[in-house]
Design a protein around this motif. Structure first.
Motif, PDB file in Angstrom:
ATOM      1  N   GLY A 161      72.731  -4.953  72.435  1.00  0.00           N
ATOM      2  CA  GLY A 161      71.078  -5.152  72.182  1.00  0.00           C
ATOM      3  C   GLY A 161      70.841  -4.444  70.880  1.00  0.00           C
ATOM      4  N   SER A 162      69.782  -4.666  70.557  1.00  0.00           N
ATOM      5  CA  SER A 162      69.143  -3.986  69.344  1.00  0.00           C
ATOM      6  C   SER A 162      69.592  -2.424  69.210  1.00  0.00           C
ATOM      7  CB  SER A 162      67.633  -4.085  69.151  1.00  0.00           C
ATOM      8  OG  SER A 162      67.190  -3.268  68.030  1.00  0.00           O
ATOM      9  N   LEU A 163      69.906  -1.821  67.917  1.00  0.00           N
ATOM     10  CA  LEU A 163      70.273  -0.589  67.571  1.00  0.00           C
ATOM     11  C   LEU A 163      69.214   0.317  67.460  1.00  0.00           C
ATOM     12  CD1 LEU A 163      73.134  -1.832  67.989  1.00  0.00           C
ATOM     13  CD2 LEU A 163      73.786   0.267  66.788  1.00  0.00           C
TER      14      LEU A 163
ATOM     15  N   GLU B 161      61.990   3.369  62.726  1.00  0.00           N
ATOM     16  CA  GLU B 161      62.196   2.202  61.569  1.00  0.00           C
ATOM     17  C   GLU B 161      63.336   2.339  60.627  1.00  0.00           C
ATOM     18  OE1 GLU B 161      58.382   0.631  60.443  1.00  0.00           O
ATOM     19  OE2 GLU B 161      58.495  -1.104  61.865  1.00  0.00           O
ATOM     20  N   LYS B 162      62.977   3.767  59.936  1.00  0.00           N
ATOM     21  CA  LYS B 162      63.920   4.015  59.003  1.00  0.00           C
ATOM     22  C   LYS B 162      65.331   4.155  59.417  1.00  0.00           C
ATOM     23  CE  LYS B 162      60.849   6.276  55.933  1.00  0.00           C
ATOM     24  NZ  LYS B 162      60.051   7.687  55.597  1.00  0.00           N
ATOM     25  N   ILE B 163      65.390   5.022  60.815  1.00  0.00           N
ATOM     26  CA  ILE B 163      66.684   4.979  61.412  1.00  0.00           C
ATOM     27  C   ILE B 163      67.296   3.553  61.788  1.00  0.00           C
ATOM     28  CG2 ILE B 163      67.710   6.194  63.500  1.00  0.00           C
ATOM     29  CD1 ILE B 163      65.736   8.126  63.534  1.00  0.00           C
ATOM     30  N   LYS B 164      66.698   2.708  62.515  1.00  0.00           N
ATOM     31  CA  LYS B 164      67.108   1.554  62.764  1.00  0.00           C
ATOM     32  C   LYS B 164      67.594   0.795  61.227  1.00  0.00           C
ATOM     33  CE  LYS B 164      65.583  -2.854  64.401  1.00  0.00           C
ATOM     34  NZ  LYS B 164      66.764  -3.646  63.673  1.00  0.00           N
ATOM     35  N   ASP B 165      66.748   0.829  60.433  1.00  0.00           N
ATOM     36  CA  ASP B 165      67.179  -0.101  59.230  1.00  0.00           C
ATOM     37  C   ASP B 165      68.522   0.517  58.766  1.00  0.00           C
ATOM     38  OD1 ASP B 165      65.255  -1.675  59.426  1.00  0.00           O
ATOM     39  OD2 ASP B 165      63.775  -0.667  58.171  1.00  0.00           O
ATOM     40  N   SER B 166      68.616   1.831  58.464  1.00  0.00           N
ATOM     41  CA  SER B 166      69.971   2.397  58.069  1.00  0.00           C
ATOM     42  C   SER B 166      71.094   2.301  58.897  1.00  0.00           C
ATOM     43  CB  SER B 166      69.582   3.802  57.806  1.00  0.00           C
ATOM     44  OG  SER B 166      69.855   4.664  59.112  1.00  0.00           O
ATOM     45  N   ILE B 167      70.934   2.267  60.226  1.00  0.00           N
ATOM     46  CA  ILE B 167      72.207   1.934  60.929  1.00  0.00           C
ATOM     47  C   ILE B 167      72.485   0.337  60.994  1.00  0.00           C
ATOM     48  CG2 ILE B 167      72.763   1.351  63.348  1.00  0.00           C
ATOM     49  CD1 ILE B 167      70.965   3.939  64.260  1.00  0.00           C
ATOM     50  N   ASP B 168      71.508  -0.682  60.746  1.00  0.00           N
ATOM     51  CA  ASP B 168      71.816  -1.999  60.649  1.00  0.00           C
ATOM     52  C   ASP B 168      72.511  -2.205  59.345  1.00  0.00           C
ATOM     53  OD1 ASP B 168      70.853  -2.602  63.011  1.00  0.00           O
ATOM     54  OD2 ASP B 168      68.589  -3.403  62.317  1.00  0.00           O
ATOM     55  N   SER B 169      72.061  -1.553  58.289  1.00  0.00           N
ATOM     56  CA  SER B 169      72.668  -1.858  56.794  1.00  0.00           C
ATOM     57  C   SER B 169      74.154  -1.333  56.908  1.00  0.00           C
ATOM     58  CB  SER B 169      71.918  -1.176  55.821  1.00  0.00           C
ATOM     59  OG  SER B 169      71.846   0.009  55.486  1.00  0.00           O
ATOM     60  N   VAL B 170      74.453  -0.334  57.756  1.00  0.00           N
ATOM     61  CA  VAL B 170      75.778   0.152  57.766  1.00  0.00           C
ATOM     62  C   VAL B 170      76.935  -0.796  58.478  1.00  0.00           C
ATOM     63  CG1 VAL B 170      77.265   1.904  58.554  1.00  0.00           C
ATOM     64  CG2 VAL B 170      75.261   2.475  57.307  1.00  0.00           C
TER      65      VAL B 170
ATOM     66  N   LYS C 104      77.100   7.583  61.696  1.00  0.00           N
ATOM     67  CA  LYS C 104      76.446   8.939  61.849  1.00  0.00           C
ATOM     68  C   LYS C 104      75.794   9.643  60.771  1.00  0.00           C
ATOM     69  CE  LYS C 104      78.068  13.846  62.945  1.00  0.00           C
ATOM     70  NZ  LYS C 104      76.674  14.097  61.985  1.00  0.00           N
ATOM     71  N   ASP C 105      76.431   9.304  59.391  1.00  0.00           N
ATOM     72  CA  ASP C 105      76.037   9.803  58.231  1.00  0.00           C
ATOM     73  C   ASP C 105      74.667   9.406  57.729  1.00  0.00           C
ATOM     74  OD1 ASP C 105      78.488  11.700  58.200  1.00  0.00           O
ATOM     75  OD2 ASP C 105      79.221  10.383  56.677  1.00  0.00           O
ATOM     76  N   SER C 106      74.510   7.982  57.998  1.00  0.00           N
ATOM     77  CA  SER C 106      73.536   7.469  57.494  1.00  0.00           C
ATOM     78  C   SER C 106      72.262   7.808  58.276  1.00  0.00           C
ATOM     79  CB  SER C 106      73.660   6.060  57.509  1.00  0.00           C
ATOM     80  OG  SER C 106      73.500   5.166  58.783  1.00  0.00           O
ATOM     81  N   ILE C 107      72.411   8.301  59.518  1.00  0.00           N
ATOM     82  CA  ILE C 107      71.362   8.333  60.480  1.00  0.00           C
ATOM     83  C   ILE C 107      70.848  10.023  60.061  1.00  0.00           C
ATOM     84  CG2 ILE C 107      70.724   9.161  62.971  1.00  0.00           C
ATOM     85  CD1 ILE C 107      72.714   7.181  63.992  1.00  0.00           C
ATOM     86  N   ASP C 108      71.916  10.525  59.846  1.00  0.00           N
ATOM     87  CA  ASP C 108      71.665  12.177  59.814  1.00  0.00           C
ATOM     88  C   ASP C 108      70.846  12.245  58.253  1.00  0.00           C
ATOM     89  OD1 ASP C 108      72.684  13.309  61.688  1.00  0.00           O
ATOM     90  OD2 ASP C 108      74.716  13.808  60.686  1.00  0.00           O
ATOM     91  N   SER C 109      71.377  11.315  57.326  1.00  0.00           N
ATOM     92  CA  SER C 109      70.728  11.409  56.079  1.00  0.00           C
ATOM     93  C   SER C 109      69.057  11.165  56.100  1.00  0.00           C
ATOM     94  CB  SER C 109      71.396  10.677  54.938  1.00  0.00           C
ATOM     95  OG  SER C 109      71.052   9.376  55.134  1.00  0.00           O
ATOM     96  N   VAL C 110      68.917  10.012  57.218  1.00  0.00           N
ATOM     97  CA  VAL C 110      67.603   9.592  57.292  1.00  0.00           C
ATOM     98  C   VAL C 110      66.900  10.465  58.011  1.00  0.00           C
ATOM     99  CG1 VAL C 110      66.028   7.948  58.441  1.00  0.00           C
ATOM    100  CG2 VAL C 110      67.856   7.210  57.391  1.00  0.00           C
ATOM    101  N   ILE C 111      67.118  11.296  58.947  1.00  0.00           N
ATOM    102  CA  ILE C 111      66.489  12.196  59.891  1.00  0.00           C
ATOM    103  C   ILE C 111      66.125  13.563  59.045  1.00  0.00           C
ATOM    104  CG2 ILE C 111      66.697  11.008  61.695  1.00  0.00           C
ATOM    105  CD1 ILE C 111      68.840  13.093  62.835  1.00  0.00           C
TER     106      ILE C 111
END
Lengths: 149, 149
Positions: free
Chosen positions: A85-87, A115-124, B118-125
């Motif tokens: 499902g959605s991350l 939202e920022k976390i979700k977007d960064s995961i999605d883009s990766v 992981k790195d992208s999540i970390d950099s956001v938060i």
DNA sequence: CTTATACCCGACCAAAATACTAGGGTTTAT
DNA sequence: ATAAACCCTAGTATTTTGGTCGGGTATAAG
């Protein structure tokens, strides 16, 4: 915030199909054995992948599964999202939720963070394809002839 | 891949401390009531935050909790990581794990993906502080005088 | 110096999610 | 025919989550 086995096994199975599959279908049993996943469990996961249009199946004897598209057109994101499902880190920023669960107001201070976390995961995960994984695999193999998986 | 209530409640509580706290300690009860979190449960969470050095406590009557540092020095990442552990999508890329669980080899094709996530999540938060949240809150409040949380 | 307030701590428990297993179909190449 | 292999649903053990409960201890106020 861990991925469940569904997402992890899904990636392994799809990578296996990309690596060992070709024009003839790969039986589930072979994938399950190589990836050390219970056959009955993997069957459930691959059923989801089939319904999502990521793999094609061939029924009957000598049947099995095939990637529905070339590896370069299948992203890690589409696989994981199909099985997990959605991350989104929280419900209210998942696709098609539209502020669900925020009963006190239609916006909140923390929502921006999620939202920022979700977007960064999605883009990766949307930027990595099975072909990228195959290329990585080739590179690793070239270095020292070990079988990595 | 959802955050549990621990991380979410932790952010709420810490934001509450940043918003309503000052030089005098804020009793747990007040935070719990405003944020609608069970007092007994919040107590467990804030104990972790105290041990991590993010809040200070004052015992006895008129006691309570204070932020240990100015809001600009407390990141969302430090709060979430304290309450949820590493935000790694899989065990083997969590801090201090060093390839744990990869018994067949010391590297694998999928590991690269998990590391990128992981790195992208970390950099956001790690880039968001409580002060940023206070600023966002001010902006929201200025627009239409509603109380957002 | 007593008392109420409020932090501190560990054990326990119910519900939900996860990670499967089981078993009975259906399709099709040989 | 028959065996290989996909298809589907239901059940179940284990783990994680999201708490509760009950008993401490420290201390400000009166």
């Amino acid at each position: 915030m861990r991925l469940s086995t569904r997402g992890r096994y899904g990636i392994k199975a799809m990578f296996d199909l990309a690596l060992h599959g070709g024009d003839t279908p790969l039986p589930l049993k072979a994938i399950a054995e190589r990836q050390e996943i219970s056959e009955a469990y993997l069957e459930q996961l691959i059923a989801s992948l089939r319904k999502a249009g990521l793999v094609k199946s061939v029924r009957g004897a000598q049947g099995g599964y095939l990637l529905a598209c070339p590896p370069s057109e299948i992203t890690v994101g589409s696989i994981i999202r199909t099985l997990e499902g959605s991350l989104a880190p929280v419900e209210c920023v998942a696709e098609g939720e539209e502020f669900a669960g925020c009963e006190k107001s239609n916006f909140c201070v923390t929502r921006g963070i999620w939202e920022k976390i979700k977007d960064s995961i999605d883009s990766v995960i949307d930027s990595i394809t099975l072909q990228d994984m195959l290329d990585d695999y080739e590179k690793l193999n070239m270095q020292d002839n070990m079988y990595y998986i």
